[in-house]
Design an enzyme around this catalytic site. Structure first.
Site, PDB file in Angstrom:
ATOM      1  N   ASN A 148       0.866  -1.182   0.000  1.00  0.00           N
ATOM      2  CA  ASN A 148       0.000   0.000   0.000  1.00  0.00           C
ATOM      3  C   ASN A 148       0.902   1.232   0.000  1.00  0.00           C
ATOM      4  OD1 ASN A 148      -1.812   2.037   0.484  1.00  0.00           O
ATOM      5  ND2 ASN A 148      -2.339   1.386   2.577  1.00  0.00           N
ATOM      6  N   TRP A 149       1.013   1.865  -1.178  1.00  0.00           N
ATOM      7  CA  TRP A 149       1.927   3.010  -1.284  1.00  0.00           C
ATOM      8  C   TRP A 149       1.345   4.261  -0.620  1.00  0.00           C
ATOM      9  CZ3 TRP A 149       3.896   2.892  -7.099  1.00  0.00           C
ATOM     10  CH2 TRP A 149       4.540   1.672  -7.329  1.00  0.00           C
ATOM     11  N   LYS A 150       0.070   4.206  -0.284  1.00  0.00           N
ATOM     12  CA  LYS A 150      -0.624   5.370   0.311  1.00  0.00           C
ATOM     13  C   LYS A 150      -0.419   6.598  -0.578  1.00  0.00           C
ATOM     14  CE  LYS A 150      -0.079   3.342   4.828  1.00  0.00           C
ATOM     15  NZ  LYS A 150      -0.071   3.548   6.248  1.00  0.00           N
ATOM     16  N   GLU A 154      -7.006   4.544   7.802  1.00  0.00           N
ATOM     17  CA  GLU A 154      -6.830   5.975   7.495  1.00  0.00           C
ATOM     18  C   GLU A 154      -8.066   6.524   6.803  1.00  0.00           C
ATOM     19  OE1 GLU A 154      -3.087   5.460   5.496  1.00  0.00           O
ATOM     20  OE2 GLU A 154      -2.164   4.950   7.419  1.00  0.00           O
ATOM     21  N   GLU A 204      -5.421  -5.103  10.524  1.00  0.00           N
ATOM     22  CA  GLU A 204      -4.401  -4.086  10.759  1.00  0.00           C
ATOM     23  C   GLU A 204      -4.704  -3.345  12.067  1.00  0.00           C
ATOM     24  OE1 GLU A 204      -2.433  -2.907   6.799  1.00  0.00           O
ATOM     25  OE2 GLU A 204      -4.115  -1.592   7.135  1.00  0.00           O
ATOM     26  N   GLY A 237       2.379   2.135  10.757  1.00  0.00           N
ATOM     27  CA  GLY A 237       3.316   3.237  10.565  1.00  0.00           C
ATOM     28  C   GLY A 237       4.002   3.681  11.844  1.00  0.00           C
ATOM     29  N   SER A 267       3.462  -2.303  10.355  1.00  0.00           N
ATOM     30  CA  SER A 267       4.921  -2.358  10.515  1.00  0.00           C
ATOM     31  C   SER A 267       5.503  -3.734  10.163  1.00  0.00           C
ATOM     32  CB  SER A 267       5.332  -1.924  11.924  1.00  0.00           C
ATOM     33  OG  SER A 267       4.832  -0.623  12.198  1.00  0.00           O
ATOM     34  N   GLY A 327       2.812  -1.145   4.332  1.00  0.00           N
ATOM     35  CA  GLY A 327       2.892   0.285   4.015  1.00  0.00           C
ATOM     36  C   GLY A 327       4.329   0.686   3.753  1.00  0.00           C
ATOM     37  N   GLY A 328       5.002   1.178   4.803  1.00  0.00           N
ATOM     38  CA  GLY A 328       6.351   1.732   4.677  1.00  0.00           C
ATOM     39  C   GLY A 328       7.330   0.867   3.896  1.00  0.00           C
TER      40      GLY A 328
HETATM   41  C1  PEP Z   1      -0.786   0.043   6.170  1.00  0.00           C
HETATM   42  O1  PEP Z   1      -1.059   1.222   6.277  1.00  0.00           O
HETATM   43  O2  PEP Z   1      -1.545  -0.681   5.531  1.00  0.00           O
HETATM   44  C2  PEP Z   1       0.413  -0.445   6.853  1.00  0.00           C
HETATM   45  C3  PEP Z   1       0.396  -1.684   7.220  1.00  0.00           C
HETATM   46  O3  PEP Z   1       1.432   0.440   7.053  1.00  0.00           O
HETATM   47  P1  PEP Z   1       2.872   0.118   7.713  1.00  0.00           P
HETATM   48  O4  PEP Z   1       3.360  -1.170   7.104  1.00  0.00           O
HETATM   49  O5  PEP Z   1       3.734   1.287   7.334  1.00  0.00           O
HETATM   50  O6  PEP Z   1       2.655   0.001   9.185  1.00  0.00           O
END
Ligand code: PEP
Length: 258
Positions: A9-11, A101, A171, A177, A217, A238-239
Site C-alpha cells: 500500500n503506497w498510500k 486511514e 491491521e 506506521g 509495521s 505500508g512503509g
Molecule cells: C498500512 O497502512 O496498511 C500499513 C500496514 O502500514 P505500515 O506497514 O507502514 O505500518
C-alpha cells in the site's frame, strides 16, 4: 491450500514518475526469482495506476495491480471519486477498502465498506478489506470482539462462492506506521477469530479459502514469523513497500517459509 499474499500500500506517496520507477525496480528485483505460492500486489495512488499498469504489461512483471479506494456507483456526479469500471480499464484487479486511514480521516463506515466490496466484486475486482482496533480497544482487551463486529458488518450479504476473490487485512491501528508490530501471536489470535467468524457466516470450507493478511509495521525481518502462523496468510505493507529492495525481500522471505 491458500496462496500467501504480500500487498504493498503506497498510500499518498510516489508521483507518477516515481511510481513508474518503483514498479520497474520491483519488476527487476522479482523477475526470475522463485516465489511460487506467494501472490504479489502493488497498490499505488490512483493517478499512478495507468503508469504502473504499463510497466507491469511491458516488463511482464510478476505482480498484480491494486487501487487504494473506489466508489460504489457506476458513474455520474460524484466529484473526485473512481468507479470500479475505471479500475478495470487500467487493469487493476485488486482494491484496498476500509483502511483505518480512510475510516479515521474520511469517515468511512462499515456500511460504506460493504457497499464498496459488493461493487468491486460485481466487477471481478478483489477487495482487500481492512479491519482493526484502536489502541484503547486493545488495552481494554476488547480487540477480538471489536474486529469480529467489523467483519460481520463488512461482509454482510457478500457472495463468497469464490473465496479466493475476497481478502481481509487485519491491521491493528496502533501498529500502522508506528514501528510497533503486533507479535505473531497477537496477529494469529485475531486472524483466527476472523476465520472463525467467516466460518460461522459462510461455512468452514469457504472460510478456509479466504486469505487473511496482517498489516502494521510488517517488514523483511518479521514477515517469516508472521506467515508461519496458521491463520496469517501474508501482509498488507505500508512503509516497507516503498522501496523495491525491502518489498521484494519480504516476498522472498515469505516464499522461503513454504
Ligand atoms: C498500512 O497502512 O496498511 C500499513 C500496514 O502500514 P505500515 O506497514 O507502514 O505500518
Amino acid at each position: 491450500m491458500r496462496n500467501l499474499m504480500i500487498a504493498g500500500n503506497w498510500k499518498m506517496n510516489k508521483t507518477y514518475e516515481e511510481g513508474v520507477v518503483l514498479a520497474q525496480g520491483l519488476a527487476d528485483a522479482l523477475t526470475g526469482k522463485e516465489f511460487k505460492g506467494v501472490d504479489v500486489v502493488v497498490c499505488p495512488p490512483t493517478v499512478d495506476l495507468k503508469g504502473v499498469s504499463e510497466v507491469i504489461d511491458q516488463a511482464q512483471a510478476p505482480f498484480a495491480l491494486g487501487a487504494q479506494n473506489v466508489y460504489w456507483e457506476e458513474s455520474g456526479a460524484f466529484t473526485g471519486e473512481t468507479a470500479p469500471s475505471m479500475l478495470t480499464a487500467v487493469n487493476a484487479t485488486y482494491c484496498i477498502i476500509g483502511h483505518s486511514e480512510r475510516r479515521g480521516y474520511f469517515g468511512e463506515t462499515d456500511e460504506d465498506i460493504n457497499k464498496k466490496a459488493k461493487a468491486l466484486m460485481a466487477h471481478d475486482i478483489v477487495p482487500i478489506s481492512c479491519c482493526g482496533e484502536p489502541l484503547e480497544v486493545r488495552e481494554a482487551g476488547k480487540h477480538v470482539e471489536f474486529v469480529v463486529d467489523q467483519i460481520k458488518k463488512d461482509t454482510e450479504g457478500l457472495d463468497l462462492s469464490d473465496p479466493s476473490k475476497y481478502v481481509i487485512a487485519y491491521e491493528p491501528i496502533w501498529a500502522i506506521g508506528t514501528g510497533k508490530t503486533a507479535t505473531a501471536d497477537d496477529a494469529q489470535e485475531v486472524c483466527c477469530a476472523i476465520r472463525e467468524t467467516l466460518a460461522e457466516i459462510f461455512g468452514k470450507e469457504t472460510a478456509d479459502k479466504v486469505r487473511v493478511l496482517y498489516g502494521g509495521s510488517a517488514k523483511p525481518g518479521n514477515i517469516a514469523e508472521l506467515v508461519a502462523k496458521p491463520d496469517v496468510d501474508g501482509a498488507l505493507v505500508g512503509g516497507a513497500s516503498l522501496k523495491a529492495d525491502s518489498f521484494s525481500e519480504m516476498v522472498l522471505n515469505a516464499a522461503a517459509t513454504l
